[in-house]
Motif scaffolding. Structure first.
Motif: not given
Length: 378
Positions: A158, A160, A227, A229, A232, A274, A277, A280, A284
């Motif tokens: 990932d 992120a 980027h 998703v 995400a 958002r 990154p 995030w 989240r």
């Protein structure tokens, strides 16, 4: 009935992707005959074919409710005997397609390889599906879904978090990739045959198909500054107060705005960006906290008439009753079992409801008589 009515398919019982291809072809109306391994000593078929599956053996081996066995007829043959191989070849002689999912070399050792089959039936589409394909250093290796996905980049980290992506269920390479790609190739070969009059070998590898499914990932990689998703905060699952989950896929700005509006977060100056990154994890956590405050039934009502691409995750038992799937008739009753039906709709010649999975060897005598009588080979 269905758009493939009149197409005859022989399926050599083996791997799940091959069985899935057989199901899809049968769903569209093809006459699919699966050659199963005969139970030793059973016999109710023609005297010249040893070890046909009898009724008692069939009762013990019926795949009740199995969608990977529906829609076809079953012929039980002992392929360790010359007579069983000869019977299999007599069916292949009259087939349009042969679907085979053995490891490379297995069909050849049985005397049912493509060279033999195509010499006898030059118009045959000999369709092989394996994990790694018929060629390459890994061709003979085992290839379960997770290993295939790992090789093809589908489990890349990932961007992120730097963590490996969570492995999906065993649908991506075996079914969405391998089985679907195999049927696509079979149909393309049948179309080409309609012009050339000749069959050919189709070699489908789950690894090739899974790599193709990752095309979107490579499109993301090719776009500077874009980027993915994957996982995400606006494209993931969140746990509700009752332990169930909602799926959030609010990618487009309009959907994301609707999501924030229903959560009471639209216009909040403290809302993490958002588009960054690095923000995030905070976003989240914020969304997770908000969804965790209420039960899934609450969120189902909140988003019922809102186009935010937010839905409660259904269980497999609940899915057939979902209003959209119920309206489409997505699930059908096959012998008393609800199963996913044919996926596409045809305006002029729709498929009929698939027949239930057969007993092993249930149609041995019937098919051998019928196929030997019909469409004789020159």
């Amino acid at each position: 009935m269905g758009p493939l009515t009149g197409i005859r398919v022989v399926e050599l019982a083996g791997s799940a992707p091959a069985a899935f291809a057989g199901t899809l072809l049968a769903d569209f109306g093809a006459d699919v005959v699966r050659i199963d391994r005969a139970a030793a000593g059973a016999g109710d078929g023609p005297a010249d074919v040893p070890a046909q599956g009898g009724a008692d053996a069939a009762d013990r081996s019926r795949p009740v409710g199995n969608p990977l066995a529906r829609g076809r007829r079953s012929v039980a043959l002992d392929l360790k005997h010359d007579e069983g191989v000869a019977a299999a070849l007599s069916l292949i002689d009259r087939a349009d397609v042969l679907v085979e999912g053995f490891r490379p070399g297995t069909a050849e050792r049985l005397g049912l390889g493509p060279q033999t089959a195509l010499e006898r039936n030059p118009a045959l589409v000999y369709a092989r599906v394996t994990g790694w394909g018929q060629t390459g250093a890994w061709a003979a290796r085992a290839a379960h879904d997770l290993a295939v996905l790992a090789v093809t980049g589908a489990l890349d980290t990932d961007p992120a978090t730097g963590d490996p992506l969570p492995p999906p269920t065993a649908y991506l390479s075996s079914f969405a990739g391998g089985g679907m790609a195999h049927v696509q190739a079979i149909l393309a070969a049948l179309y080409e045959r309609s012009r050339s009059g000749l069959g050919q070998v189709v070699d489908t590898a789950l690894a090739d198909a899974a790599a193709l499914v990752t095309t979107l990932v490579h499109q993301w990689r090719a776009a500077p500054g874009v980027h993915t998703v994957t996982d995400a905060p606006h494209y993931t699952l969140y746990r509700c107060a009752d332990g169930r989950h909602v799926a959030v896929a609010a990618i487009e700005p309009r959907l994301y705005a609707n999501l924030l509006l229903q959560l009471g977060l639209l216009g909040d100056p403290a809302l993490p960006d958002r588009g960054d990154p690095s923000a995030w994890p905070a976003l989240r956590a914020l969304l997770a906290g908000r969804f965790g405050e209420r039960e899934s039934a609450h969120w189902a009502k909140v988003f019922a008439d809102v186009d935010a691409c937010v839905v409660v995750v259904s269980t497999a038992d609940e899915a057939p009753a979902h209003p959209q799937l119920a309206d489409r008739g997505t699930f059908v009753d096959v012998g008393g079992h609800l199963q996913p039906g044919p996926a596409s709709r045809f305006g002029r010649r729709p498929p009929t409801v698939p027949r239930p999975a057969p007993y092993t060897g249930e149609h041995t005598a019937e098919v051998l008589r019928e196929w030997r009588r019909d469409r004789p080979v020159d």
